[in-house]
Write a protein that holds these residues in place. Structure first.
Motif, short mmCIF file in Angstrom:
data_model
loop_
_atom_site.label_atom_id
_atom_site.label_comp_id
_atom_site.label_asym_id
_atom_site.label_seq_id
_atom_site.Cartn_x
_atom_site.Cartn_y
_atom_site.Cartn_z
N MET A 161 -37.40 -19.53 8.30
CA MET A 161 -36.44 -18.55 7.81
C MET A 161 -36.60 -17.23 8.57
SD MET A 161 -36.08 -16.97 3.95
CE MET A 161 -35.51 -18.46 3.18
N LYS A 162 -35.46 -16.64 8.95
CA LYS A 162 -35.50 -15.35 9.63
C LYS A 162 -35.32 -14.23 8.60
CE LYS A 162 -33.72 -16.98 14.06
NZ LYS A 162 -34.97 -16.81 14.80
N PHE A 163 -35.90 -13.06 8.89
CA PHE A 163 -35.81 -11.93 7.96
C PHE A 163 -34.37 -11.51 7.72
CE2 PHE A 163 -40.28 -11.34 9.30
CZ PHE A 163 -40.87 -11.23 8.05
N ASN A 164 -33.52 -11.62 8.76
CA ASN A 164 -32.13 -11.16 8.58
C ASN A 164 -31.29 -12.09 7.70
OD1 ASN A 164 -31.64 -13.28 10.33
ND2 ASN A 164 -31.22 -11.98 12.11
N GLU A 165 -31.88 -13.22 7.27
CA GLU A 165 -31.20 -14.10 6.32
C GLU A 165 -31.43 -13.65 4.88
OE1 GLU A 165 -32.07 -18.31 6.99
OE2 GLU A 165 -32.57 -17.83 9.08
N LEU A 166 -32.36 -12.73 4.69
CA LEU A 166 -32.71 -12.27 3.35
C LEU A 166 -32.01 -10.95 3.02
CD1 LEU A 166 -36.51 -12.98 3.74
CD2 LEU A 166 -35.05 -14.12 2.06
N ILE A 176 -32.58 -7.81 2.53
CA ILE A 176 -33.55 -6.73 2.73
C ILE A 176 -32.78 -5.46 3.07
CG2 ILE A 176 -35.47 -5.93 4.19
CD1 ILE A 176 -36.17 -8.93 4.63
N ASN A 177 -33.22 -4.34 2.50
CA ASN A 177 -32.58 -3.06 2.76
C ASN A 177 -32.51 -2.78 4.27
OD1 ASN A 177 -32.91 0.06 3.24
ND2 ASN A 177 -32.01 -0.16 1.21
N PRO A 178 -31.39 -2.26 4.78
CA PRO A 178 -31.23 -2.02 6.22
C PRO A 178 -32.32 -1.14 6.84
CG PRO A 178 -29.13 -1.73 5.07
CD PRO A 178 -30.17 -1.94 4.02
N LEU A 190 -40.55 -13.95 -0.75
CA LEU A 190 -39.52 -12.91 -0.59
C LEU A 190 -38.19 -13.22 -1.29
CD1 LEU A 190 -40.15 -11.58 3.04
CD2 LEU A 190 -40.21 -10.25 0.92
N PRO A 191 -37.66 -14.45 -1.23
CA PRO A 191 -36.40 -14.70 -1.95
C PRO A 191 -36.52 -14.42 -3.45
CG PRO A 191 -36.84 -16.47 -0.40
CD PRO A 191 -38.08 -15.62 -0.45
N ILE A 192 -37.72 -14.57 -4.01
CA ILE A 192 -37.94 -14.31 -5.44
C ILE A 192 -38.25 -12.84 -5.69
CG2 ILE A 192 -39.32 -14.94 -7.48
CD1 ILE A 192 -37.63 -17.24 -6.29
N SER A 193 -39.20 -12.28 -4.92
CA SER A 193 -39.63 -10.89 -5.15
C SER A 193 -38.51 -9.89 -4.86
CB SER A 193 -40.88 -10.56 -4.33
OG SER A 193 -40.64 -10.73 -2.95
N LEU A 194 -37.62 -10.21 -3.93
CA LEU A 194 -36.51 -9.30 -3.61
C LEU A 194 -35.48 -9.22 -4.74
CD1 LEU A 194 -35.96 -10.16 0.17
CD2 LEU A 194 -36.60 -7.92 -0.74
N THR A 195 -35.54 -10.17 -5.68
CA THR A 195 -34.66 -10.11 -6.85
C THR A 195 -35.29 -9.29 -7.98
OG1 THR A 195 -35.55 -12.11 -7.90
CG2 THR A 195 -33.74 -12.40 -6.31
N ALA A 207 -45.31 -9.29 3.11
CA ALA A 207 -44.55 -9.92 2.01
C ALA A 207 -44.37 -8.95 0.85
CB ALA A 207 -45.25 -11.20 1.54
N PHE A 208 -45.45 -8.28 0.45
CA PHE A 208 -45.27 -7.38 -0.70
C PHE A 208 -44.69 -6.02 -0.31
CE2 PHE A 208 -50.07 -6.90 -0.13
CZ PHE A 208 -50.10 -5.56 0.23
N LEU A 209 -44.96 -5.54 0.91
CA LEU A 209 -44.41 -4.24 1.32
C LEU A 209 -42.89 -4.29 1.46
CD1 LEU A 209 -46.99 -2.99 4.00
CD2 LEU A 209 -46.62 -2.03 1.72
N ILE A 210 -42.37 -5.36 2.04
CA ILE A 210 -40.91 -5.50 2.23
C ILE A 210 -40.21 -5.52 0.87
CG2 ILE A 210 -39.10 -7.09 3.00
CD1 ILE A 210 -41.10 -7.86 5.32
N ALA A 211 -40.76 -6.30 -0.07
CA ALA A 211 -40.14 -6.38 -1.41
C ALA A 211 -40.24 -5.04 -2.14
CB ALA A 211 -40.83 -7.48 -2.22
N MET A 212 -41.40 -4.39 -2.01
CA MET A 212 -41.61 -3.10 -2.70
C MET A 212 -40.67 -2.03 -2.17
SD MET A 212 -44.92 -0.60 -2.51
CE MET A 212 -44.45 -0.06 -0.86
N PHE A 213 -40.61 -1.86 -0.85
CA PHE A 213 -39.75 -0.82 -0.26
C PHE A 213 -38.28 -1.06 -0.60
CE2 PHE A 213 -43.13 0.09 3.13
CZ PHE A 213 -43.47 1.31 2.56
#
Length: 322
Positions: free
Chosen positions: A1-6, A8-10, A32-37, A54-60
């Motif tokens: 999976m690529k990051f741009n498929e998720l 994620i804030n620009p 990420l698919p779960i934590s981003l929700t 994994a946790f920084l991307i979801a947190m930010f």
């Protein structure tokens, strides 16, 4: 999976691109698919598998897209990250600056061994994310330097090491002072999701989803292992023999105590080997300098207690001796 498929804030995507990341690691692809929700997650994966990102991307992403992100001038943290060692806290801070550099959020690292007042002043000026070891974090919390009433995200990194190092009472002290579990997102990551860690998750998380990456495999892939049965008095002779016989580049030697470390470093230097020692009571600035020299290859051998055993990114290590 690529990051741009998720989703994620620009601004965070820009940080991911700046870091040179394109594809998710296994733990990132699962969580990420779960934590981003906004859901709680507990992840088990080995060191070096990308748990920090994994946790920084979801947190930010959560902080940038939450409604409270519009409220400016709030001095209290909106997210906290707790880790067991100073070195790991410093590394998480570096990764946070790299991935969140375009987000406009302020992160402050708090840990012992460095300027106490400087960290305190940085917190009083207002902060979005606090990254810290439990002891120093609780010190400032008890002094009311900040409040935990506005925390939206709580992250616990290397949870099993928190138990090993006796931090679990501190963790529970902090968690009891956070907003209720249903008003925040909690993420817990660990190299092993032991029964004790799962109990902590059950107590303080909101029906988390559990993710496991190769739980049956204790050692990392592509690591060749050798065991030498040798008497205690022969250990040093064997070590010196191996160092002379083989072409080793970056080498880490783990020992149990500070005294063992000092003795081993003295003997290695006497035999002409450049090395440094990393133990808990060495001043933090010196610890960071030694670690930096080792990372850059200026110091070929690092002798360390388990303060260096978890979560550190050091490229090009060829040998580890226990």
């Amino acid at each position: 999976m690529k990051f741009n498929e998720l989703k994620i804030n620009p601004y965070i995507m820009k940080g991911i691109e700046e870091a040179g990341f394109t594809e998710c690691t296994s733990i990132q692809e699962l969580t990420l698919p779960i934590s981003l929700t906004g859901k709680d997650v507990a992840g088990q994966a080995q060191t070096g598998t990308g748990k920090t990102a994994a946790f920084l991307i979801a947190m930010f992403t959560r902080l940038l897209e939450s409604e409270s992100g519009e409220k400016k001038g709030n001095p209290n943290p909106r997210a906290i990250i707790l880790a067991p060692t100073r070195e790991l806290v410093a590394q998480i801070e570096r990764d946070a600056v790299l991935l969140g550099g375009f987000a406009g959020l302020k992160s402050v690292a708090v840990y012992g061994g460095v300027d106490y007042q400087k960290q305190r002043d940085a917190l009083k000026d207002g902060v979005d994310v606090i990254i810290g070891t439990p002891g120093r974090f609780i010190d400032y919390l008890k002094q009311k330097v900040f409040s935990l009433k506005d925390v939206e995200v709580m992250i616990l990194d290397e949870a099993d090491r928190m138990f090993d190092l006796g931090f679990i009472k501190d963790i529970r002290f902090i968690m009891r002072r956070l907003p209720p579990y249903y008003q925040r997102q909690t993420m817990l990551f660990s190299a092993t999701l032991s029964t004790r860690v799962k109990e902590l998750a059950y107590e303080h998380m909101n029906n988390p989803e559990y993710f496991y990456i190769k739980p049956e495999q204790v050692t990392a892939e592509k690591v060749a292992q050798r065991l030498y049965h040798v008497g205690k008095k022969e250990k040093l002779s064997l070590l010196l023999g191996l160092l002379k016989k083989e072409e080793w580049a970056k080498t880490v030697i783990f020992i149990n105590t500070k005294r063992e470390g000092e003795s081993l470093v003295a003997r290695l230097k006497w035999n002409g080997y450049e090395c440094g020692v990393l133990t808990g009571d060495i001043p933090q600035t010196k610890r960071m300098r030694i670690l930096e020299e080792f990372k850059k290859g200026k110091l070929p051998i690092l002798v360390a207690t388990d303060v260096a055993s978890r979560g550190l990114h050091i490229d090009g290590v060829t040998h580890v001796l226990n």
